[in-house]
Design a protein around this motif. Structure first.
Motif, PDB file in Angstrom:
ATOM      1  N   GLY A 461     -39.617 -47.205   2.635  1.00  0.00           N
ATOM      2  CA  GLY A 461     -41.092 -47.950   2.844  1.00  0.00           C
ATOM      3  C   GLY A 461     -41.482 -48.784   3.829  1.00  0.00           C
ATOM      4  N   ILE A 462     -42.172 -49.554   3.595  1.00  0.00           N
ATOM      5  CA  ILE A 462     -42.649 -50.719   4.929  1.00  0.00           C
ATOM      6  C   ILE A 462     -41.433 -51.758   5.007  1.00  0.00           C
ATOM      7  N   GLU A 463     -40.679 -51.721   4.097  1.00  0.00           N
ATOM      8  CA  GLU A 463     -39.652 -53.022   4.024  1.00  0.00           C
ATOM      9  C   GLU A 463     -38.218 -52.419   5.159  1.00  0.00           C
ATOM     10  N   ARG A 464     -38.339 -51.222   5.499  1.00  0.00           N
ATOM     11  CA  ARG A 464     -37.207 -50.494   6.129  1.00  0.00           C
ATOM     12  C   ARG A 464     -38.163 -50.460   7.521  1.00  0.00           C
ATOM     13  N   THR A 465     -37.684 -51.599   8.341  1.00  0.00           N
ATOM     14  CA  THR A 465     -38.383 -51.590   9.643  1.00  0.00           C
ATOM     15  C   THR A 465     -37.509 -51.337  10.923  1.00  0.00           C
ATOM     16  N   ASP A 466     -36.379 -51.049  10.831  1.00  0.00           N
ATOM     17  CA  ASP A 466     -35.461 -50.753  11.777  1.00  0.00           C
ATOM     18  C   ASP A 466     -35.322 -49.023  11.918  1.00  0.00           C
ATOM     19  N   ARG A 467     -36.111 -48.270  12.630  1.00  0.00           N
ATOM     20  CA  ARG A 467     -35.992 -47.255  12.743  1.00  0.00           C
ATOM     21  C   ARG A 467     -35.871 -46.477  14.242  1.00  0.00           C
ATOM     22  N   MET A 468     -35.160 -45.465  14.358  1.00  0.00           N
ATOM     23  CA  MET A 468     -35.107 -44.889  15.536  1.00  0.00           C
ATOM     24  C   MET A 468     -35.131 -43.272  15.735  1.00  0.00           C
ATOM     25  N   GLU A 469     -35.342 -42.756  16.899  1.00  0.00           N
ATOM     26  CA  GLU A 469     -35.485 -41.264  16.608  1.00  0.00           C
ATOM     27  C   GLU A 469     -34.513 -40.799  18.205  1.00  0.00           C
ATOM     28  N   GLU A 470     -34.169 -39.750  18.115  1.00  0.00           N
ATOM     29  CA  GLU A 470     -33.356 -39.266  19.072  1.00  0.00           C
ATOM     30  C   GLU A 470     -34.203 -38.339  20.290  1.00  0.00           C
ATOM     31  N   SER A 471     -33.796 -38.342  21.362  1.00  0.00           N
ATOM     32  CA  SER A 471     -34.622 -37.872  22.430  1.00  0.00           C
ATOM     33  C   SER A 471     -35.268 -36.463  22.402  1.00  0.00           C
ATOM     34  N   GLY A 472     -34.682 -35.866  21.533  1.00  0.00           N
ATOM     35  CA  GLY A 472     -35.569 -34.367  21.171  1.00  0.00           C
ATOM     36  C   GLY A 472     -36.644 -34.809  20.708  1.00  0.00           C
ATOM     37  N   GLU A 473     -36.716 -35.467  19.574  1.00  0.00           N
ATOM     38  CA  GLU A 473     -38.107 -35.861  18.960  1.00  0.00           C
ATOM     39  C   GLU A 473     -39.175 -36.624  19.822  1.00  0.00           C
ATOM     40  N   TRP A 474     -38.563 -37.308  20.758  1.00  0.00           N
ATOM     41  CA  TRP A 474     -39.535 -38.029  21.804  1.00  0.00           C
ATOM     42  C   TRP A 474     -39.989 -37.342  22.784  1.00  0.00           C
ATOM     43  N   MET A 475     -39.143 -35.979  23.056  1.00  0.00           N
ATOM     44  CA  MET A 475     -39.790 -35.199  24.086  1.00  0.00           C
ATOM     45  C   MET A 475     -40.789 -34.286  23.166  1.00  0.00           C
ATOM     46  N   ALA A 476     -40.805 -34.170  22.117  1.00  0.00           N
ATOM     47  CA  ALA A 476     -41.634 -33.423  21.367  1.00  0.00           C
ATOM     48  C   ALA A 476     -43.176 -34.116  21.124  1.00  0.00           C
ATOM     49  N   GLN A 477     -42.781 -35.375  20.807  1.00  0.00           N
ATOM     50  CA  GLN A 477     -44.037 -36.442  20.966  1.00  0.00           C
ATOM     51  C   GLN A 477     -44.788 -36.836  22.223  1.00  0.00           C
ATOM     52  N   MET A 478     -43.938 -36.591  23.445  1.00  0.00           N
ATOM     53  CA  MET A 478     -44.771 -36.304  24.552  1.00  0.00           C
ATOM     54  C   MET A 478     -45.090 -35.484  24.879  1.00  0.00           C
ATOM     55  N   GLU A 479     -44.809 -34.305  24.846  1.00  0.00           N
ATOM     56  CA  GLU A 479     -45.485 -33.188  25.217  1.00  0.00           C
ATOM     57  C   GLU A 479     -46.581 -32.576  24.443  1.00  0.00           C
ATOM     58  N   LYS A 480     -46.469 -33.263  22.934  1.00  0.00           N
ATOM     59  CA  LYS A 480     -47.782 -33.162  22.196  1.00  0.00           C
ATOM     60  C   LYS A 480     -48.818 -33.933  22.762  1.00  0.00           C
ATOM     61  N   SER A 481     -48.568 -35.033  23.228  1.00  0.00           N
ATOM     62  CA  SER A 481     -49.514 -35.826  23.717  1.00  0.00           C
ATOM     63  C   SER A 481     -50.190 -35.405  25.188  1.00  0.00           C
ATOM     64  N   GLY A 482     -49.565 -34.299  25.759  1.00  0.00           N
ATOM     65  CA  GLY A 482     -50.031 -33.572  26.657  1.00  0.00           C
ATOM     66  C   GLY A 482     -49.029 -34.355  28.221  1.00  0.00           C
ATOM     67  N   PHE A 483     -48.035 -35.165  28.058  1.00  0.00           N
ATOM     68  CA  PHE A 483     -47.070 -35.400  29.110  1.00  0.00           C
ATOM     69  C   PHE A 483     -46.233 -34.189  29.374  1.00  0.00           C
ATOM     70  N   LYS A 484     -45.733 -34.289  30.824  1.00  0.00           N
ATOM     71  CA  LYS A 484     -44.695 -33.281  31.217  1.00  0.00           C
ATOM     72  C   LYS A 484     -43.581 -34.227  31.935  1.00  0.00           C
ATOM     73  N   SER A 485     -42.693 -33.885  31.595  1.00  0.00           N
ATOM     74  CA  SER A 485     -41.359 -34.324  31.998  1.00  0.00           C
ATOM     75  C   SER A 485     -41.152 -34.453  33.599  1.00  0.00           C
ATOM     76  N   VAL A 486     -40.676 -35.556  34.130  1.00  0.00           N
ATOM     77  CA  VAL A 486     -40.553 -35.521  35.578  1.00  0.00           C
ATOM     78  C   VAL A 486     -38.928 -36.015  35.692  1.00  0.00           C
TER      79      VAL A 486
END
Length: 535
Positions: A461-486
């Protein structure tokens, strides 16, 4: 457009350097004038041609030994050591890795020698070369063809612990037992303690901090978890500086992101950087210097809007003001029209109206090891901030994040991922910092110990504050927001390679350039940190 910056240096030291070089330029001009007068009376004139320009025409024209294709070159004396020293003990120093709320922020571990980069997302299981060990324990390294089989991806099932190093096997067994049989887990952990040490080889040292974190998790049901180890902001700064000198994380991240921004704003006259997670602003000192020596001329105006990093605490205005003052004074020396605007609106309440954006501005948004602060079991906060960034219509968005999956995965898998990641982190420190180095001990304790605790030692829950994601997930989030990779330019990639070569880091560091546009710093083939560019 080249941006040869391996470091971001102390602004005061750079200021002194600028003044000294300007004085040298003035002296050379006087000498040239004297020679021209003298040559007019001589029978054989040797005066330089009319279009001759002094080698010091730019305050920062002193090149490195390696020539870039086109020259944005910074002085060899552009060093962050004095910059960091100037922050230590000064009233302007905000805690780089805030300790009180258990939110130590090494996440900015990825900047030029003076910026803050996090190292929690470094490598995954490491395949070490055999090397002699001074410890009496059995050979810590796996056989030449074996690996530490700890999964670093939630999509992978945990491998058989029988193929793991004894310390890792024992820790994984404890993690598996933590939920179903905590008493047995505690007994297993007690048997593990003699095998680990903060003074041993990398796996022993990693094991030490994971043992401590597991102990907190297993005992916190009956008593509150102990506060994070107390460390002053000066201590954090010294440890960060030591780590940054030893490893290229921050330098790689800042260098690569800055180059992408420089190329995207190459012909712009009004540049506006919106920096999410600003701290001491070290990344931008080098960027301003590059703009001041731009082949096409200086921009008419440069504006930076700074959203404070969570590590600056609940009252960041003093730190932001100090950052703005330092950058403003530096920009004056470079004769740049510069403006720094602190943005104090909470991130989850930001709207376009929070930013002063002019119609003639070329906008760049920078997320440098910052978005992971917004991670939780949903991605709503990340998506909100990305939508705000998209609505600003930026010319470029730079993103730097760690390569580890410590967010939406169950405890056992997350524990394995974190263990694998930090094994690589500690391995990457080994070549640059001796095993008996007290500085190394402090770096690992101050910068990594609390991060490991926050990732696997605290309740869900909220006590666990150190979280990370790999690049694949960040790509999905960026593309979902309408960004295109350069894609990064060939020069940007070559420049990052030169960084590793020029600083003579371990040969196990390498770059991984993916077809999706991500550029990653890797240790022994394992991605540690990834930078990408979007629009």
């Amino acid at each position: 457009m080249a941006f040869m910056c391996t470091d971001s240096g102390n602004l005061m030291a750079i200021a002194q350097q600028v003044i000294a070089q300007q004085q040298q330029q003035h002296q050379r001009q006087q000498q040239e004038q004297f020679h021209q007068i003298q040559s007019s009376t001589a029978s054989a004139s040797w005066a330089p041609p009319p279009d001759h320009q002094s080698a010091f025409a730019s305050a920062f024209s002193d090149p490195f030994s390696f020539p870039p294709p086109q020259s944005f070159k910074l002085s060899d004396e552009f060093d962050s050591d004095e910059w960091m020293d100037s922050l230590i003990g000064s009233g302007d120093l905000s805690p780089l890795f805030a300790d009180p709320p258990l939110s130590t922020d090494l996440d900015r571990l990825i900047m030029p020698r003076g910026d803050v980069l996090t190292v929690d997302q470094l490598p995954q299981p490491v395949k070490r070369d055999k090397e002699p060990e001074p410890e009496p324990e059995p050979d810590p390294d796996p056989e030449p063809n074996s690996k530490v089989t700890v999964s670093c991806s939630s999509s992978q099932s945990l491998p058989s612990s029988s193929s793991s190093h004894p310390v890792l096997k024992s820790l994984l067994d404890c993690a598996r037992l933590a939920g179903s049989n905590p008493d047995l887990a505690i007994k297993t952990l007690d048997q593990t303690r003699p095998l680990v040490s903060k003074l041993g080889y990398p796996i022993q040292r990693v094991g030490f901090y994971f043992t401590e974190a597991l102990s907190v998790r297993l005992t916190s049901t009956t008593s509150p978890p102990p506060p994070s180890s107390s460390s002053s902001s000066e201590e954090f700064t010294l440890c960060y500086k030591t780590l940054n000198d030893a490893c290229p994380y921050s330098k790689f991240a800042h260098l690569t992101a800055n180059q992408a921004i420089l190329e995207a704003t190459e012909s712009a006259t009004h540049i506006h950087i919106i920096d999410f997670g600003v701290m001491q602003g070290i990344q931008w000192a080098a960027f301003l210097q590059a703009l001041a020596t731009r082949p096409g001329g200086k921009p008419t105006r440069v504006r930076i809007s700074g959203i404070p990093s969570p590590s600056l605490g609940s009252s960041p205005i003093r730190s932001l003001s100090a950052t703005g003052n330092r950058l403003r004074e530096f920009a004056e020396l470079l004769e740049l029209n510069f403006e720094f605007i602190p943005i104090l609106t909470p991130v989850d309440q930001l709207t376009v109206s929070a930013f002063r954006v002019d119609v003639d501005e070329c906008i760049a948004v920078n997320f440098m090891l910052d978005l992971y602060h917004l991670l939780d079991d949903s991605m709503e906060r990340v998506q909100y901030v990305l939508r705000v960034a998209k609505s600003l219509n930026p010319e470029v968005v730079t993103l730097g994040e760690y390569e580890a999956n410590l967010n939406r995965v169950g405890f056992v898998n997350r524990f394995a991922n974190a263990l694998s990641y930090y094994c690589s982190v500690f391995e990457s420190i080994e070549p640059a910092m001796a095993r008996d180095s007290l500085e190394r001990v402090e770096v690992e304790r101050v910068l990594f110990g609390n991060r490991i605790l926050r990732a696997v030692g605290l309740a869900e829950g909220i006590e666990r504050t150190d979280r990370m994601e790999e690049s694949g997930e960040w790509m999905a989030q960026m593309e979902k927001s309408g960004f295109k990779s350069v894609q990064f330019s060939n020069y940007a990639i070559s420049q990052a390679k030169v960084l590793l070569w020029n600083y003579d880091y371990s040969a196990k560091y390498s770059l991984v350039d993916s077809t999706s546009g991500f550029l990653s710093l890797a240790w022994d083939g394992k991605k540690l940190l990834t930078v990408s560019s979007w629009r």
